[in-house]
Design an enzyme around this catalytic site. Structure first.
Site, PDB file in Angstrom:
ATOM      1  N   GLN C 201      28.252  42.549  33.153  1.00 13.92           N
ATOM      2  CA  GLN C 201      29.586  41.842  32.956  1.00 13.92           C
ATOM      3  C   GLN C 201      29.593  41.705  31.350  1.00 13.92           C
ATOM      4  O   GLN C 201      28.444  40.881  30.767  1.00 13.92           O
ATOM      5  CB  GLN C 201      29.560  40.515  33.435  1.00 13.92           C
ATOM      6  CG  GLN C 201      29.494  40.277  34.892  1.00 13.92           C
ATOM      7  CD  GLN C 201      30.950  40.644  35.484  1.00 13.92           C
ATOM      8  OE1 GLN C 201      31.944  40.046  35.227  1.00 13.92           O
ATOM      9  NE2 GLN C 201      30.838  41.861  36.458  1.00 13.92           N
ATOM     10  N   ALA C 242      37.065  31.995  36.414  1.00 12.43           N
ATOM     11  CA  ALA C 242      36.481  33.181  36.379  1.00 12.43           C
ATOM     12  C   ALA C 242      36.504  34.347  35.653  1.00 12.43           C
ATOM     13  O   ALA C 242      37.540  34.184  34.625  1.00 12.43           O
ATOM     14  CB  ALA C 242      36.532  33.785  37.846  1.00 12.43           C
ATOM     15  N   HIS C 243      36.201  35.189  35.608  1.00  8.14           N
ATOM     16  CA  HIS C 243      35.973  36.319  34.707  1.00  8.14           C
ATOM     17  C   HIS C 243      37.510  37.080  34.666  1.00  8.14           C
ATOM     18  O   HIS C 243      38.097  37.080  35.628  1.00  8.14           O
ATOM     19  CB  HIS C 243      35.023  37.614  34.952  1.00  8.14           C
ATOM     20  CG  HIS C 243      34.899  38.165  36.250  1.00  8.14           C
ATOM     21  ND1 HIS C 243      34.165  39.034  36.658  1.00  8.14           N
ATOM     22  CD2 HIS C 243      35.774  37.940  37.288  1.00  8.14           C
ATOM     23  CE1 HIS C 243      34.418  39.593  37.779  1.00  8.14           C
ATOM     24  NE2 HIS C 243      35.212  38.966  38.092  1.00  8.14           N
ATOM     25  N   ASN C 244      37.736  37.461  33.192  1.00  8.78           N
ATOM     26  CA  ASN C 244      39.207  38.013  33.141  1.00  8.78           C
ATOM     27  C   ASN C 244      40.206  37.143  33.233  1.00  8.78           C
ATOM     28  O   ASN C 244      41.331  37.846  33.168  1.00  8.78           O
ATOM     29  CB  ASN C 244      38.967  39.328  33.634  1.00  8.78           C
ATOM     30  CG  ASN C 244      38.071  40.416  33.670  1.00  8.78           C
ATOM     31  OD1 ASN C 244      36.891  40.246  34.172  1.00  8.78           O
ATOM     32  ND2 ASN C 244      38.470  41.242  32.581  1.00  8.78           N
TER      33      ASN C 244
END
Lengths: 353, 353, 353
Positions: C201, C242-244
């Protein structure tokens, strides 16, 4: 290491009686479930459902009450008035409760105006702000951060890396585990001039005696008035209590459940895990909310409530679950209604379906 | 700064082949999605669905497998046996894995009886209790607090401000991020004499190898026996694992999901985000629970389950969703049933509706 | 201690006017709700609904707007253009905003390459990594851990024991409470060769200006690109991003809600508490998601959405709730359909029910 002889163990428990124990000097060294494949252990029979398993248990000693003992005629037993309280006492023999070592770490930063009680332990990398008052026999574990004007009673433990914001008041016999946050700001904004303007949160968090918080919990300070928790409440991990909640005595909230702002809980309320209680909800004394439930409106009476947003009590929820299979096929049933209408000559209204 | 030439990059990946790359000394300096408006970057085509986008990508190099490469006749490509493993390797070139610097901060408090392995880094403001054993090449990041008798394997990293309670055992290649709490007490009380009496929680947390926990997770110690996590499990942020859970190998649990007490998960179980799994549920190997699901009963077989409290498998849930529009109008359909009854001369039973 | 005379208070608020206040030297010492049983306090009438309660309030001074003032002919009032902004200003008089004391604790570990702005406070047991840049007038509270390459703007506060992973970028006027974690790895794996292989990540977390995070929140770094939060966003406790994810400006997310990966939120989106937003969902500007809602698909238009997995807008949800009582009895209605079929001579297909 804390091995104990049967007769010593019996002496620990008031009004207990050893039965079928020819060797009173036999030793036990741990407490295990009935089915454990081990030696020298105590086990316990907490209800009739376990009598069968107890009969074949390898336990050196079974803790039972008088009624259940009758069903176990030849087993070595400690017959006691209350199995669970006995279990607690025996476990405390093997695993003594943590007590303060009474020292202040040289690596703690304690404000001069703070008052720390007798025999209270202050751990490493702790900070304690101005005018904080902490009672006697407390443990402030490593990494705890306490802002100004916080009050903590006697015999309380603040777990590692917990954070307590200014003015929070905590009673006696408090216990918290790791990374919980007490007294952060409530979540209040007013949208004006194109942005969310923060409403200052100036109430406190006030927590009674004998309260336990698990790990990674949050409880927010009130907006104008206080967020209040009564005596004897127990909160599991990741419980969230928003600003201005008023919680009675002996309330239980299980893991990952949350109360939105201004929720009022009576005494002895029980809330299962993963519940979401909407703002301004009131639950009367003794209300039970089953795990996984969202509540959007206040139930009128003491009962067991369950189910997402449905406001159903437990019996209706059981019917609801049975009917899910009908919902899944509802379009077929609707087709059958239409077929009947055709057959009997009912004309469906325009746009009705 | 970690620019790499195409031929060097090809050498990183076993059995790879550069195609349509006239200048093997051309450099790339980062990995970006196909659509990025940038220069000197690698991108990747992970499935057929992305071939079209790949055709117009500005990437200096596309990582593809042999099959997809056929659809990209003129693009500069690195043809590889496995795109995703290649991507991982290339990313590790640009972003090398963190490794221990092997130092112990002078600001860490390490008990004399603790054993710290070779080349293990101990950060600032860390505390490590009595009889702790930590393996080689570990990183104990800043602010971590570790109580007595904890065991940690080799090549493990404990993230900043995490807390580990006494006796917790963690395997090799463990990884956790910030503010997670391991081994706090399970949530167990017995209500007697008007209050909730705490049942001592004397089990441990035992975690296998190759396990990852995100940030702000909690896993509780067992009551009498242990809470156990197998090998290769990966847990997202804010995952809660209650006492006495037994989790198999290679289990995935996404963010904000929780397991109540004594849940048993087989190997390769996948649980989406925001799920609530009730106590004593068992999920067999390979079971998938879609995000947002509450489970109240144990599904009988391996399948995909979904939906609040409904115990529906995936196909039935799809039917359920379609029928929601019928539920919304259910009162109208009931009216139509009554109209038919009237017409055909069926007399509704007293109090039937 | 911050007692203020009525005329001084009036001077604090532009275009305000004291009405029915014979003694301009009378003092008030706190702000309380209308119904408070106290002396020397200010209260406020925020809408028509409170006029009745205001009439019997013991408040020394009522803050009202001109319109509501007409309904309170004899009460002592401060008539103002905007009640809520006035309330904020008065509360700031009694409870001044925390400001940096400008000192760096001798117990903080600050990397030599880090740049700390003018008048920025660095608390005890803080660590600040290499190449970190922090602006002016900031407060880095006790126990905060900041990894390398983090950027923080001016007038920002990082709350106690928060953790910021490398490369995270935070704007001006940021505020966070306790134990939140910024920039941990996103949750991304690819299952190959019998195990979950971690996808590195390598994106960042980038947060705009005027953003607030509560306690025990988590926001993950992006996988390849960044996780982005716009300006003016406010997040309650235990919010998980969360990511993105790409979050617009002035977004509100209440407690215990979470966004799965790659969610896109427009400006002015409002998400209530305990919501779960599935991955890749997009919400357009101004969308409102009621508390306790799971979203599995992207709603097409700006509206109020509510309900577990149902994709219902608010009016349909109201109908849904009404019909729950019909679902509970659906088996009875189905029985009635079958009875009708029998009566009118419709033969149910084999296996149809």
């Amino acid at each position: 290491m804390n091995n104990i002889k049967l007769n010593a163990l019996s002496e620990l428990i008031e009004n207990s009686k050893l039965v079928n124990c020819p060797d009173l000097n036999a030793e036990v060294r741990q407490v295990l479930p009935l089915g454990a494949d081990a030696k020298n252990f105590v086990s316990f029979v907490s209800s009739k459902a376990f009598v069968k398993e107890a009969k074949s248990s390898k336990a050196t000693l079974l803790v039972v009450n008088a009624e259940l003992a009758e069903g176990l005629p030849e087993k070595p037993m400690l017959v006691v008035p209350n199995v669970e309280l006995t279990l607690i006492k025996i476990l405390h023999h093997f695993f003594p409760l943590e007590v303060s070592n009474g020292t202040h770490s040289p690596n703690a930063i304690i404000a001069k105006s703070a008052k720390i009680g007798a025999n209270t332990q202050v751990g490493n990398f702790v900070t304690i702000g101005e005018n904080v008052v902490i009672g006697d026999h407390c443990i402030i574990a490593d990494g705890v951060k306490i802002e100004r004007d916080v009050k903590i009673g006697n015999h309380s433990k603040i777990g590692m890396n917990c954070v307590i914001f200014h003015g929070t008041e905590i009673g006696d016999n408090f216990l918290s585990f790791g990374n919980s946050t007490f007294g952060g700001d409530g979540f209040g904004f007013t949208f004006l001039n194109g942005k969310h303007n923060k409403l200052p949160q100036v109430g406190k968090v006030i927590i009674g005696n004998d309260v336990e918080f698990g790990s990674n919990c949050t409880i927010d300070r009130g907006a104008l008035t206080d967020t209040v928790v009564g005596n004897g409440c127990k909160f599991d991990n990741m419980v969230h209590i928003a600003h201005n909640c008023k919680i009675g005595d002996h309330v239980i909230i299980a893991g990952q459940s949350g109360l939105a702002g201004s929720v009022t809980l009576g005494n002895h309320v029980l809330i299962g895990g993963a519940c979401a209680i909407s703002d301004h909800i009131t639950l009367v004394d003794g209300t039970i909310i089953a795990g996984g439930t969202s509540l959007r409106t206040s139930p009128k009476a003491k009962d067991v409530y369950i189910g997402w947003d449905l406001g159903l009590n437990y019996p209706d929820f059981q019917k609801y679950r049975v009917n899910i299979k009908n919902v899944v096929n509802l379009n077929k049933w609707i087709k059958r209604i239409k077929d009947i209408e055709k057959k009997v000559g009912i004309e469906a209204e325009e746009g009705k379906d």
